[in-house]
Design an enzyme around this catalytic site. Structure first.
Site, PDB file in Angstrom:
ATOM      1  N   GLY A  14       0.817  -1.215   0.000  1.00 22.27           N
ATOM      2  CA  GLY A  14       0.000   0.000   0.000  1.00 22.27           C
ATOM      3  C   GLY A  14       0.846   1.257   0.000  1.00 22.27           C
ATOM      4  O   GLY A  14       0.458   2.286   0.562  1.00 22.27           O
ATOM      5  N   THR A  16       1.539   3.393  -2.232  1.00 25.61           N
ATOM      6  CA  THR A  16       1.116   4.566  -2.987  1.00 25.61           C
ATOM      7  C   THR A  16       0.035   5.348  -2.253  1.00 25.61           C
ATOM      8  O   THR A  16      -0.417   6.386  -2.740  1.00 25.61           O
ATOM      9  CB  THR A  16       0.597   4.168  -4.386  1.00 25.61           C
ATOM     10  OG1 THR A  16      -0.455   3.206  -4.240  1.00 25.61           O
ATOM     11  CG2 THR A  16       1.718   3.589  -5.237  1.00 25.61           C
ATOM     12  N   SER A 150      -6.006   0.888  12.639  1.00 23.77           N
ATOM     13  CA  SER A 150      -6.837   2.094  12.536  1.00 23.77           C
ATOM     14  C   SER A 150      -7.443   2.405  13.892  1.00 23.77           C
ATOM     15  O   SER A 150      -7.709   1.494  14.689  1.00 23.77           O
ATOM     16  CB  SER A 150      -7.961   1.873  11.519  1.00 23.77           C
ATOM     17  OG  SER A 150      -8.951   2.881  11.624  1.00 23.77           O
ATOM     18  N   TYR A 163     -14.884  -3.357   9.056  1.00 20.15           N
ATOM     19  CA  TYR A 163     -13.495  -2.884   8.983  1.00 20.15           C
ATOM     20  C   TYR A 163     -12.857  -2.932  10.368  1.00 20.15           C
ATOM     21  O   TYR A 163     -11.709  -3.372  10.525  1.00 20.15           O
ATOM     22  CB  TYR A 163     -13.495  -1.457   8.436  1.00 20.15           C
ATOM     23  CG  TYR A 163     -12.133  -0.831   8.273  1.00 20.15           C
ATOM     24  CD1 TYR A 163     -11.233  -1.315   7.329  1.00 20.15           C
ATOM     25  CD2 TYR A 163     -11.762   0.259   9.055  1.00 20.15           C
ATOM     26  CE1 TYR A 163      -9.992  -0.724   7.172  1.00 20.15           C
ATOM     27  CE2 TYR A 163     -10.522   0.857   8.895  1.00 20.15           C
ATOM     28  CZ  TYR A 163      -9.644   0.359   7.958  1.00 20.15           C
ATOM     29  OH  TYR A 163      -8.409   0.950   7.801  1.00 20.15           O
TER      30      TYR A 163
END
Length: 254
Positions: A14, A16, A150, A163
């Site tokens: 990930g 980018t 997160s 999530y």
């Protein structure tokens, strides 16, 4: 403080994304060799690799799909030029739901086909990728793994149950993996960003919302991507001698 990551091979999935890109830059600034994992943004990955020294063999863009973690490592191994010897793994790739739950749609009414990929792809590929890189780390007697989580896993958020379930799973995985790998010199940690001022956040979130969220932090500001990157760099460096199985929150004290 000696970070001791020079010439270490670092895979950032990930890379980018707003945070992943800064993580790659942070390691490159310390003379690590950086693999820039991307899924669809080939041009952006190639540009970042060029910025970080691809021409001198210091960076390389590699395609990484959450559904095919083996493919990336197989291709690196086939090249036979040392890039497959991953010393540091940073998992920043993420799978979000294709669409937000519409107002009034209840949790129990979300179709399985909508939420199951979010849970599966944000957890299982990370476990598998760790399985693929840990054997080499054990042989070399040194390794660092940082799993990007997160704040949703800690704080919760309406509409983010699936999530949050996947990201919470990373916390338990890291805690147990640390026990399995610690004696072999491999340290495993979770870095848990709060709301971070990526380009996407600056574009999507109104200024009033950003100011409100800033006021809820002890530091009085939201994190920049570089704040998260510096935390990842530390826990994945030689300067981290014995921190493992922990969750490091980067959220301004919220």
């Amino acid at each position: 403080m000696e970070l001791a990551v020079a010439d270490r091979v670092v895979l950032v999935t990930g890379a980018t994304g707003g945070i992943g890109r800064e993580i790659a830059r942070a390691f490159a600034a310390e003379d690590a060799r950086v693999l820039i994992g991307y899924h669809s943004k080939e041009r952006e990955a190639a540009e970042l690799a060029e910025e970080l020294g691809a021409a001198k063999g210091r960076a390389r863009a590699v395609r990484y799909a959450l559904t095919e973690p083996e493919r990336t490592l197989d291709e690196l191994a086939a090249a036979g030029d040392g890039w497959a010897d991953i010393d540091v793994l940073v998992t920043s790739a993420v799978r979000m739901m294709a669409t937000r739950r519409a107002p009034g749609v209840r949790f129990e009414d979300v179709p399985v086909e909508d939420w199951e990929p979010v849970v599966q792809q944000n957890l299982a590929p990370t476990v598998r990728l760790a399985q693929l890189v840990v054997p080499g780390m054990r042989r070399r007697g040194w390794g660092r793994i940082a799993l990007l989580s997160s704040h949703v896993a800690v704080d919760g958020h309406r509409g983010q149950e699936f999530y949050g379930a996947a990201k919470s799973g990373l916390h338990g995985f890291a805690r147990s993996l640390a026990w399995d790998t610690g004696a072999d010199g491999i340290l495993v940690n979770v870095v848990c960003p709060g709301l971070t001022l990526t380009e996407r956040a600056l574009t999507v979130l109104p200024a009033a919302v950003r100011e409100q969220e800033s006021a809820r932090t002890a530091s009085g500001r939201l994190s920049a991507p570089a704040d998260v990157a510096n935390a990842v760099l530390f826990v994945c460096s030689g300067a981290n001698g014995n921190i493992t199985g922990e969750v490091l929150t980067v959220a301004g004290g919220r």
